[in-house]
Design a protein around this motif. Structure first.
Motif, PDB file in Angstrom:
ATOM      1  N   TYR A 512      16.316  64.642  60.024  1.00 54.02           N
ATOM      2  CA  TYR A 512      17.142  63.953  61.031  1.00 54.02           C
ATOM      3  C   TYR A 512      18.262  64.879  61.524  1.00 54.02           C
ATOM      4  N   ALA A 513      18.924  65.564  60.576  1.00 55.14           N
ATOM      5  CA  ALA A 513      19.995  66.498  60.953  1.00 55.14           C
ATOM      6  C   ALA A 513      19.444  67.618  61.828  1.00 55.14           C
ATOM      7  N   ALA A 514      18.254  68.103  61.484  1.00 57.26           N
ATOM      8  CA  ALA A 514      17.627  69.179  62.261  1.00 57.26           C
ATOM      9  C   ALA A 514      17.332  68.723  63.684  1.00 57.26           C
ATOM     10  N   GLN A 515      16.845  67.495  63.832  1.00 59.62           N
ATOM     11  CA  GLN A 515      16.557  66.980  65.176  1.00 59.62           C
ATOM     12  C   GLN A 515      17.827  66.930  66.036  1.00 59.62           C
ATOM     13  N   GLN A 516      18.943  66.548  65.414  1.00 60.43           N
ATOM     14  CA  GLN A 516      20.214  66.519  66.150  1.00 60.43           C
ATOM     15  C   GLN A 516      20.601  67.937  66.592  1.00 60.43           C
ATOM     16  N   LEU A 517      20.384  68.895  65.695  1.00 59.35           N
ATOM     17  CA  LEU A 517      20.707  70.294  66.013  1.00 59.35           C
ATOM     18  C   LEU A 517      19.830  70.811  67.150  1.00 59.35           C
ATOM     19  N   PHE A 518      18.540  70.475  67.111  1.00 58.41           N
ATOM     20  CA  PHE A 518      17.627  70.942  68.155  1.00 58.41           C
ATOM     21  C   PHE A 518      18.013  70.372  69.525  1.00 58.41           C
ATOM     22  N   SER A 519      18.537  69.146  69.536  1.00 60.55           N
ATOM     23  CA  SER A 519      18.918  68.535  70.817  1.00 60.55           C
ATOM     24  C   SER A 519      20.212  69.134  71.371  1.00 60.55           C
ATOM     25  N   ILE A 520      21.121  69.548  70.459  1.00 57.64           N
ATOM     26  CA  ILE A 520      22.403  70.122  70.895  1.00 57.64           C
ATOM     27  C   ILE A 520      22.260  71.600  71.243  1.00 57.64           C
ATOM     28  N   ASP A 521      21.515  72.317  70.383  1.00 55.64           N
ATOM     29  CA  ASP A 521      21.451  73.780  70.511  1.00 55.64           C
ATOM     30  C   ASP A 521      20.009  74.236  70.271  1.00 55.64           C
ATOM     31  N   PRO A 522      19.120  73.992  71.248  1.00 56.82           N
ATOM     32  CA  PRO A 522      17.682  74.186  71.023  1.00 56.82           C
ATOM     33  C   PRO A 522      17.239  75.641  70.842  1.00 56.82           C
ATOM     34  N   SER A 523      18.030  76.589  71.282  1.00 58.33           N
ATOM     35  CA  SER A 523      17.594  77.991  71.216  1.00 58.33           C
ATOM     36  C   SER A 523      18.170  78.757  70.031  1.00 58.33           C
ATOM     37  N   ASN A 524      18.854  78.056  69.122  1.00 59.18           N
ATOM     38  CA  ASN A 524      19.451  78.723  67.958  1.00 59.18           C
ATOM     39  C   ASN A 524      18.413  78.854  66.844  1.00 59.18           C
ATOM     40  N   THR A 525      18.045  80.102  66.550  1.00 57.34           N
ATOM     41  CA  THR A 525      17.032  80.373  65.530  1.00 57.34           C
ATOM     42  C   THR A 525      17.426  79.830  64.162  1.00 57.34           C
ATOM     43  N   GLY A 526      18.732  79.882  63.857  1.00 56.10           N
ATOM     44  CA  GLY A 526      19.215  79.491  62.537  1.00 56.10           C
ATOM     45  C   GLY A 526      18.843  78.080  62.143  1.00 56.10           C
ATOM     46  N   HIS A 527      18.798  77.157  63.121  1.00 55.88           N
ATOM     47  CA  HIS A 527      18.468  75.767  62.794  1.00 55.88           C
ATOM     48  C   HIS A 527      17.020  75.660  62.300  1.00 55.88           C
ATOM     49  N   TYR A 528      16.122  76.373  62.951  1.00 57.28           N
ATOM     50  CA  TYR A 528      14.713  76.346  62.550  1.00 57.28           C
ATOM     51  C   TYR A 528      14.540  76.989  61.176  1.00 57.28           C
ATOM     52  N   VAL A 529      15.277  78.070  60.928  1.00 61.83           N
ATOM     53  CA  VAL A 529      15.205  78.738  59.627  1.00 61.83           C
ATOM     54  C   VAL A 529      15.702  77.807  58.527  1.00 61.83           C
ATOM     55  N   GLN A 530      16.793  77.065  58.803  1.00 66.80           N
ATOM     56  CA  GLN A 530      17.328  76.122  57.819  1.00 66.80           C
ATOM     57  C   GLN A 530      16.307  75.036  57.485  1.00 66.80           C
ATOM     58  N   LEU A 531      15.649  74.523  58.532  1.00 66.44           N
ATOM     59  CA  LEU A 531      14.635  73.485  58.294  1.00 66.44           C
ATOM     60  C   LEU A 531      13.465  74.071  57.498  1.00 66.44           C
ATOM     61  N   SER A 532      13.098  75.290  57.849  1.00 67.49           N
ATOM     62  CA  SER A 532      12.032  75.970  57.114  1.00 67.49           C
ATOM     63  C   SER A 532      12.431  76.165  55.651  1.00 67.49           C
ATOM     64  N   ASN A 533      13.690  76.511  55.423  1.00 67.88           N
ATOM     65  CA  ASN A 533      14.207  76.651  54.051  1.00 67.88           C
ATOM     66  C   ASN A 533      14.072  75.338  53.277  1.00 67.88           C
ATOM     67  N   LEU A 534      14.407  74.250  53.959  1.00 64.01           N
ATOM     68  CA  LEU A 534      14.316  72.927  53.323  1.00 64.01           C
ATOM     69  C   LEU A 534      12.874  72.633  52.908  1.00 64.01           C
ATOM     70  N   TYR A 535      11.928  72.870  53.823  1.00 64.89           N
ATOM     71  CA  TYR A 535      10.519  72.618  53.515  1.00 64.89           C
ATOM     72  C   TYR A 535      10.033  73.535  52.392  1.00 64.89           C
ATOM     73  N   ALA A 536      10.494  74.808  52.420  1.00 65.17           N
ATOM     74  CA  ALA A 536      10.078  75.750  51.379  1.00 65.17           C
ATOM     75  C   ALA A 536      10.616  75.318  50.022  1.00 65.17           C
ATOM     76  N   ALA A 537      11.887  74.858  50.002  1.00 68.59           N
ATOM     77  CA  ALA A 537      12.485  74.401  48.742  1.00 68.59           C
ATOM     78  C   ALA A 537      11.722  73.203  48.184  1.00 68.59           C
ATOM     79  N   ALA A 538      11.188  72.359  49.100  1.00 63.21           N
ATOM     80  CA  ALA A 538      10.410  71.183  48.684  1.00 63.21           C
ATOM     81  C   ALA A 538       8.924  71.516  48.524  1.00 63.21           C
ATOM     82  N   ARG A 539       8.592  72.819  48.708  1.00 63.48           N
ATOM     83  CA  ARG A 539       7.226  73.321  48.588  1.00 63.48           C
ATOM     84  C   ARG A 539       6.276  72.632  49.553  1.00 63.48           C
ATOM     85  N   LEU A 540       6.785  72.298  50.739  1.00 61.45           N
ATOM     86  CA  LEU A 540       5.965  71.704  51.805  1.00 61.45           C
ATOM     87  C   LEU A 540       5.514  72.832  52.728  1.00 61.45           C
TER      88      LEU A 540
END
Length: 694
Positions: A512-540
């Motif tokens: 949910y937080a990531a979706q808010q970030l994508f709507s505010i700042d869609p071209s910031n690579t860091g948001h996608y990396v953070q979401l990817s980190n979250l999925y990796a930590a959860a082994r998804l």
């Protein structure tokens, strides 16, 4: 024959007959220095012409133009009963030489002699009132203008506009302007009101008036264009600024110094420092304003090294820096992160007239804290005698950057005892300190304390408290704080929540937080990396792949990790997998030695942190090539045993590098100070100052 020779010639003897007013008037007008005026005055005394109001008025004007106001006053005082023209001349002289109080004093004397002012008196009086920002006196003068019927005079009107603008009364200034008939509005009138709005921080209104001026086909002068450029600079409207630049060239005004300064400032503040430098280089002898524009332009646009180089060039050119120059250079030093450069800057300030400047002291505190030495920062704080809230706050923020919460809180208590009221920066430092130390209860108390002080909470304050609560596992409470915000949550707030969700593997809230970030700042690579980190930590891993695909579709690439290490005052940069350094083979051998020692010491890499679903060997190789590890290796082979290594990263330190650096500090017997995008880490004897809470 020169005037001096002519004055000494026999043709000017009293019996020669050549001593008419027009003859001496031409001599006065043709004088090139004040000594000639004194010779002419001496001749007038010999010839008995010292009471000629016409000649004395000319002498006063000429002397004032040369800056010899004392002689002008002496000549004036010799007149037994001066009429309006000499009075106007001496008032104008004082006003022109910025002796505004004297101008008003002479006007008071003039009124006592019952000499009536005319339309030429008031513009200089109004200039004096403007120069002193003396609104009350200005209103009295305005009342006299109205009473004597000079309100329609265009020069008086312009003086009134300038007066009210200088005193911040733009409504009154606009009213005076609007009373001018359209046909009476000269370029000076338009320029006065445009400059008034620009100088009072109302650029939109200034540009609105400029647009009206152009529609009336009034050709602007360079003064108007300077104000217009300043307005576009405030709005950071580069496109319109460039259009004015083209207009300046078209009018043949590109060599006008003040316009060059304004163009230079406009390009620098809009981030086009290369264009600003081209204009700067066109000036044969750049003044202090131009040097400041370049230094601050470089510093504010990420060209810290260039800003420092420019500051050194300025000093070598014997241009004396002011507060703006020095604070810009200090800011650049803070960005570079070189402690050696920071110490040089501190020593320079200590030798200058600015050593007791509170504003500069607070900048030095901030600089040392950002260069990794909170001890040097505290030293500057301790020697600063006149500590205002800015100085106290700078030191508290410094402690916060280094995670020294107890020291920050202790300093805050001392500040309270000293009767200094905190501001928003003070509390930002306290929240930062509590956040980096995991002091949830204390941080929450300070957050609520801000409301008691009626301080408006900014996005940064909310981001700090969200990070504080979230990292401590209070994700629901953090989300409730976001929901209660009186303003729309920004990138820093949602980013803090996403980071906390990654730490605690709360996938749904993180998404949910990531979706808010994508709507505010869609071209910031860091948001996608953070979401990817979250999925990796959860082994998804399938979702990690989805994020990568989305990034590729959007043309986004992950920021390449880069680390800088300071060796003998010089910063060396290293990137992930960097093989370009001339000492690469030595560095690689040192990295291999470090890795072997880490294994012997029992270090085991945390594979999830690599964000790759790789086998153990591949993951280990990837982690070893992180830029921080390479920078440490270079530092070890380039400095004597026992030297503290100071490293700056462009990304937040990963779990593996943090754990590895702790062990490395113990293995090599070195202190290693690492500044990442979030805070400072001081590694020593196998322990980090953050106590693994980061």
């Amino acid at each position: 024959m020169s005037e001096a020779s002519l004055l000494a010639s026999p043709f000017l003897h009293a019996n020669s007959g050549i001593h008419s007013d027009s003859f001496y008037a031409s001599l006065i007008d043709g004088s090139t220095h004040k000594a000639q005026l004194r010779q002419i005055h001496a001749r007038l005394l010999v010839l008995g012409l010292q009471f000629s109001g016409f000649l004395i008025t000319k002498l006063i004007h000429a002397s004032s133009s040369f800056g010899d106001i004392c002689f002008a006053r002496q000549v004036f005082d010799d007149l037994p009963r001066p009429q309006i023209f000499p009075w106007n001349a001496i008032i104008r002289g004082y006003s022109r030489n910025n002796l505004f109080q004297d101008a008003l004093f002479m006007y008071s004397k003039m009124q006592l002699t019952r000499v009536s002012p005319d339309s030429f008196t008031f513009p200089h009086l109004l200039k004096a009132c403007s120069g002193l920002s003396h609104l009350q006196m200005g209103r009295l003068v305005h009342a006299q203008v109205f009473r004597l019927g000079f309100e329609a005079d265009v020069f008086v009107q312009n003086g009134l506009i300038a007066l009210y603008a200088k005193c911040g009364r733009m409504n009154r200034a606009r009213t005076v302007f609007e009373r001018l008939q359209m046909a009476e509005r000269t370029v000076v009138s338009w320029t006065a009101i445009i400059s008034a709005y620009a100088q009072n921080g109302e650029p939109v209104e200034a540009l609105e008036i400029f647009s009206q001026m152009r529609k009336m086909d009034v050709k602007p002068d360079w003064v108007a264009l300077v104000s217009v450029l300043n307005a576009f600079t405030c709005l950071q409207d580069l496109e319109q600024g460039r259009a004015i630049h083209a207009f300046v060239v078209q009018m043949g005004l590109e060599t006008e110094p003040d316009l060059l300064i304004s163009l230079n400032t406009m390009y620098a503040k809009c981030g086009k420092v290369a264009a600003a430098k081209i204009l700067f280089d066109k000036m044969k002898s750049p003044n202090l304003i131009l040097w400041n524009a370049m230094i601050s332009g470089y510093a504010k646009n990420g060209y810290a090294k260039e800003a420092i180089d420019m500051f050194h060039k300025m000093i070598n050119k014997d241009v004396r820096p002011d507060t703006i120059s020095i604070t810009s250079a200090i800011s650049a030093c803070a960005q570079v992160g070189s402690l050696e450069q920071a110490r040089w800057m501190d020593e320079y300030v200590g030798r200058s007239d600015h050593r007791d400047d509170v504003f500069i002291s607070s900048a030095l505190i901030d600089m040392f804290a950002k260069c990794g030495s909170v001890e040097c920062a505290r030293s500057v704080f301790d020697r600063t005698l006149d500590r205002d809230v800015v100085v106290w706050s700078a030191m508290i923020v410094g402690y916060g950057l280094h995670g020294l919460a107890r020291e920050a809180i202790s300093l805050y208590r001392a500040m309270e005892r000293g009767g200094v009221l905190p501001n928003d920066v003070t509390f930002l430092g306290l929240l930062m300190a509590c956040n980096h130390s995991g002091l949830v209860r204390e941080g929450w108390w300070f957050f609520n304390r801000m409301m008691d002080h009626k301080i408006n909470l900014q996005q940064q304050h909310y981001a700090c408290v969200i990070d504080l609560l979230g990292r401590a596992g209070h994700l629901d409470q953090a989300y409730e704080v976001i929901r209660s915000m009186p303003v729309q949550p920004g990138v820093t707030v949602w980013g803090a929540l996403l980071s906390a969700c990654k730490k605690h593997r709360h996938v749904s809230l993180g998404e949910y937080a990531a979706q808010q970030l994508f709507s505010i700042d869609p071209s910031n690579t860091g948001h996608y990396v953070q979401l990817s980190n979250l999925y990796a930590a959860a082994r998804l891993w399938d979702r990690v792949t989805e994020v990568r695909v989305r990034m590729k579709e959007k043309g986004l690439t992950k920021d390449v990790g880069c680390s800088w290490v300071e060796v003998r005052g010089k910063l060396e940069a290293f990137r992930v997998g960097d093989r370009s350094h001339p000492r690469y083979e030595e560095i690689e051998r040192e990295v291999e030695w470090i890795e072997s020692k880490l294994k012997e010491g029992g270090f085991v890499a945390y594979k999830d942190a690599s964000l790759h679903d790789l086998n153990d060997e591949e993951a280990e190789e990837t982690l070893c090539s992180h830029s921080e590890r390479i920078a440490i290796a270079y530092g070890l082979i380039s400095t004597p045993q026992g030297t503290t290594l100071r490293i700056t990263k462009n990304l937040r330190a990963c779990v593996n590098c943090h754990a590895a650096t702790k062990l490395i500090s113990k293995l090599v017997g070195r202190e290693i100070v690492v500044r990442d995008t979030n805070r400072f880490h001081h590694f020593k004897d196998g322990v980090c100052s953050c106590r693994d809470y980061w």
